[in-house]
Design an enzyme around this catalytic site. Structure first.
Site, mmCIF file in Angstrom:
data_model
loop_
_atom_site.group_PDB
_atom_site.id
_atom_site.type_symbol
_atom_site.label_atom_id
_atom_site.label_comp_id
_atom_site.label_asym_id
_atom_site.label_seq_id
_atom_site.Cartn_x
_atom_site.Cartn_y
_atom_site.Cartn_z
ATOM 1 N N ASN A 9 0.931 -1.317 -0.175
ATOM 2 C CA ASN A 9 0.131 -0.314 -0.769
ATOM 3 C C ASN A 9 0.785 1.232 -0.020
ATOM 4 O O ASN A 9 1.551 1.989 1.050
ATOM 5 C CB ASN A 9 -1.368 0.557 0.946
ATOM 6 C CG ASN A 9 -1.244 1.206 1.208
ATOM 7 O OD1 ASN A 9 -1.644 2.189 0.557
ATOM 8 N ND2 ASN A 9 -2.611 1.554 2.795
ATOM 9 N N TRP A 10 0.816 2.032 -1.642
ATOM 10 C CA TRP A 10 1.825 3.365 -1.569
ATOM 11 C C TRP A 10 1.321 3.721 -0.576
ATOM 12 O O TRP A 10 2.164 5.481 -0.712
ATOM 13 C CB TRP A 10 2.352 2.934 -2.468
ATOM 14 C CG TRP A 10 2.791 1.947 -3.797
ATOM 15 C CD1 TRP A 10 3.110 0.878 -2.721
ATOM 16 C CD2 TRP A 10 3.955 2.038 -4.885
ATOM 17 N NE1 TRP A 10 3.928 0.674 -3.974
ATOM 18 C CE2 TRP A 10 4.244 1.000 -5.109
ATOM 19 C CE3 TRP A 10 3.901 3.497 -5.670
ATOM 20 C CZ2 TRP A 10 5.268 0.917 -6.245
ATOM 21 C CZ3 TRP A 10 4.050 2.829 -7.234
ATOM 22 C CH2 TRP A 10 4.829 1.280 -7.173
ATOM 23 N N LYS A 11 0.146 4.424 0.216
ATOM 24 C CA LYS A 11 -0.727 5.388 0.133
ATOM 25 C C LYS A 11 -0.600 7.113 -0.764
ATOM 26 O O LYS A 11 0.148 6.189 -1.523
ATOM 27 C CB LYS A 11 0.286 5.621 1.792
ATOM 28 C CG LYS A 11 -0.047 4.474 2.830
ATOM 29 C CD LYS A 11 -0.077 4.139 4.068
ATOM 30 C CE LYS A 11 -0.615 3.322 5.199
ATOM 31 N NZ LYS A 11 -0.741 3.511 6.286
ATOM 32 N N HIS A 94 -9.267 1.320 3.884
ATOM 33 C CA HIS A 94 -8.077 1.506 5.553
ATOM 34 C C HIS A 94 -8.453 2.533 6.595
ATOM 35 O O HIS A 94 -9.522 3.310 6.297
ATOM 36 C CB HIS A 94 -7.630 2.519 4.120
ATOM 37 C CG HIS A 94 -5.958 1.975 5.057
ATOM 38 N ND1 HIS A 94 -5.198 2.785 6.259
ATOM 39 C CD2 HIS A 94 -4.708 0.818 5.240
ATOM 40 C CE1 HIS A 94 -4.582 2.590 6.605
ATOM 41 N NE2 HIS A 94 -4.092 1.307 5.627
ATOM 42 N N GLU A 96 -6.877 5.078 7.570
ATOM 43 C CA GLU A 96 -7.284 5.839 6.964
ATOM 44 C C GLU A 96 -7.905 6.432 6.555
ATOM 45 O O GLU A 96 -8.291 7.554 6.928
ATOM 46 C CB GLU A 96 -6.102 6.564 6.738
ATOM 47 C CG GLU A 96 -4.419 6.266 7.578
ATOM 48 C CD GLU A 96 -3.060 5.425 6.624
ATOM 49 O OE1 GLU A 96 -3.004 5.636 5.182
ATOM 50 O OE2 GLU A 96 -2.422 5.232 7.740
ATOM 51 N N GLU A 166 -5.790 -4.740 10.098
ATOM 52 C CA GLU A 166 -5.184 -3.796 10.851
ATOM 53 C C GLU A 166 -4.850 -3.155 11.875
ATOM 54 O O GLU A 166 -5.926 -2.556 12.263
ATOM 55 C CB GLU A 166 -5.058 -3.271 9.262
ATOM 56 C CG GLU A 166 -4.434 -3.350 8.432
ATOM 57 C CD GLU A 166 -3.558 -2.620 7.252
ATOM 58 O OE1 GLU A 166 -2.601 -3.472 6.774
ATOM 59 O OE2 GLU A 166 -4.588 -1.228 6.949
ATOM 60 N N GLY A 172 2.077 2.217 10.652
ATOM 61 C CA GLY A 172 3.012 3.296 10.655
ATOM 62 C C GLY A 172 3.495 3.793 12.510
ATOM 63 O O GLY A 172 4.481 4.733 12.326
ATOM 64 N N SER A 212 2.979 -2.528 10.712
ATOM 65 C CA SER A 212 4.691 -2.518 10.248
ATOM 66 C C SER A 212 5.296 -3.627 10.465
ATOM 67 O O SER A 212 6.021 -4.507 10.902
ATOM 68 C CB SER A 212 4.425 -1.584 11.767
ATOM 69 O OG SER A 212 4.385 -0.674 12.225
ATOM 70 N N GLY A 234 5.298 1.876 4.710
ATOM 71 C CA GLY A 234 6.238 2.113 4.597
ATOM 72 C C GLY A 234 7.102 0.896 3.916
ATOM 73 O O GLY A 234 7.670 1.444 3.080
HETATM 74 P P1 PGA Z 1 2.476 0.241 7.758
HETATM 75 O O1 PGA Z 1 0.905 -0.072 7.094
HETATM 76 O O2 PGA Z 1 3.108 -1.272 7.070
HETATM 77 O O3 PGA Z 1 3.231 1.645 7.509
HETATM 78 O O4 PGA Z 1 2.341 0.068 9.041
HETATM 79 C C1 PGA Z 1 0.562 -0.549 6.739
HETATM 80 C C2 PGA Z 1 -1.283 -0.046 6.583
HETATM 81 O O5 PGA Z 1 -1.537 1.318 6.956
HETATM 82 O O6 PGA Z 1 -1.694 -0.843 5.035
#
Ligand code: PGA
Length: 249
Positions: A9-11, A94, A96, A166, A172, A212, A234
């Site tokens: 997931n490049w966000k 997600h 976010e 998640e 993150g 993470s 990340g």
């Molecule tokens: P992260 O993000 O690996 O940076 O913790 C995971 C995600 O939000 O899909």
């Protein structure tokens, strides 16, 4: 048999040019294994990233799409557009999107329907915030997200879903759920699917872990019987780190 999946997931990271380089790096390193690898890029990268993909086990995905099919929705991107750009997957729900953009379970249920109608596979995210875990409510939170976002689907529809667990407190933050915590809740998720759709569909549903996840902890997480891979934020922005996770199986 359920699929092993590692999705990046490049966000909201990388320019189109940087995204092309990253995708090239991943494509070069993917070797025909039994792991389905997915690059979930920003919308504007989809077409260009698709051109970099030549490996059979490497797929393209988006990180969101509209809850409408088409029409006067300025700034939105439809599932049909995502599909026509060459994607096969869409991340939905997600944390976010839920917390910063107010996406509710009922909105997500509409998005899931539209994504399936456009022959895309939803990667549906569930997970609790720290307060909920500390209060011992994490199983209930995740079950409610599944009930409201997914359980209006028919069994044939549900059998196309990928679930990403998640824990919001691990996204993150560098804090990962322990292998035991991940296995425990993935099992709860699978049992919840079984109670609604039966054990065969539950056994065939991929439930992946996100938060993470890195090359150094992926092996331990993925060695659990109910953890079928990862959704990687990340660490998906570096081809070597990302492939270090893919090869952790
Ligand atoms: P992260 O993000 O690996 O940076 O913790 C995971 C995600 O939000 O899909």
């Amino acid at each position: 048999m359920r699929k092993k999946i590692v999705a990046g997931n490049w966000k909201m990271n990388t320019t189109v040019q940087e995204g092309i380089e990253l995708a090239k790096g991943v494509n070069d390193k993917v070797s025909g294994s039994d792991v389905t690898v997915i690059l979930c890029t920003p919308f504007v990268h989809l077409t260009e990233v698709k051109r970099q993909i030549s490996k059979e086990t490497l797929y393209l995905g988006a990180q969101n799409c509209s809850d409408h099919q088409s029409g006067a929705y300025t700034g939105e991107v439809s599932a049909a557009m995502v599909k026509s750009a060459g994607a096969d997957y869409v991340i939905l729900g997600h944390s976010e999107r839920r917390s910063y953009y107010g996406e509710t379970d009922s909105l997500l249920a509409d998005k899931v329907k539209i994504v399936l109608e456009n022959n895309l596979t939803p990667i549906f995210c569930v997970g609790e915030v720290l307060k909920e875990r500390e209060a011992g409510k994490h199983f209930d939170v995740v079950k409610k997200q599944m009930n409201e976002g997914l359980f209006n689907l028919s069994a044939p529809e549900f059998s196309k879903i990928v679930i990403a667990y998640e824990p919001v407190w691990a996204i993150g933050t560098g804090k990962t759920a322990t292998a035991e915590q991940a296995q425990e809740i993935h099992k709860v998720i699978r049992d919840h699917i079984a109670a609604k759709y039966g054990s065969e569909i539950a056994e065939n549903t991929s439930v992946i872990y996100g938060g993470s996840c890195k090359p150094s902890n992926a092996k331990e997480l993925f060695s659990n019987p109910d953890v079928d891979g990862g959704l990687i934020g990340g660490a998906s922005l570096n081809a070597d780190d990302f492939m270090g996770i893919v090869t952790a199986f």
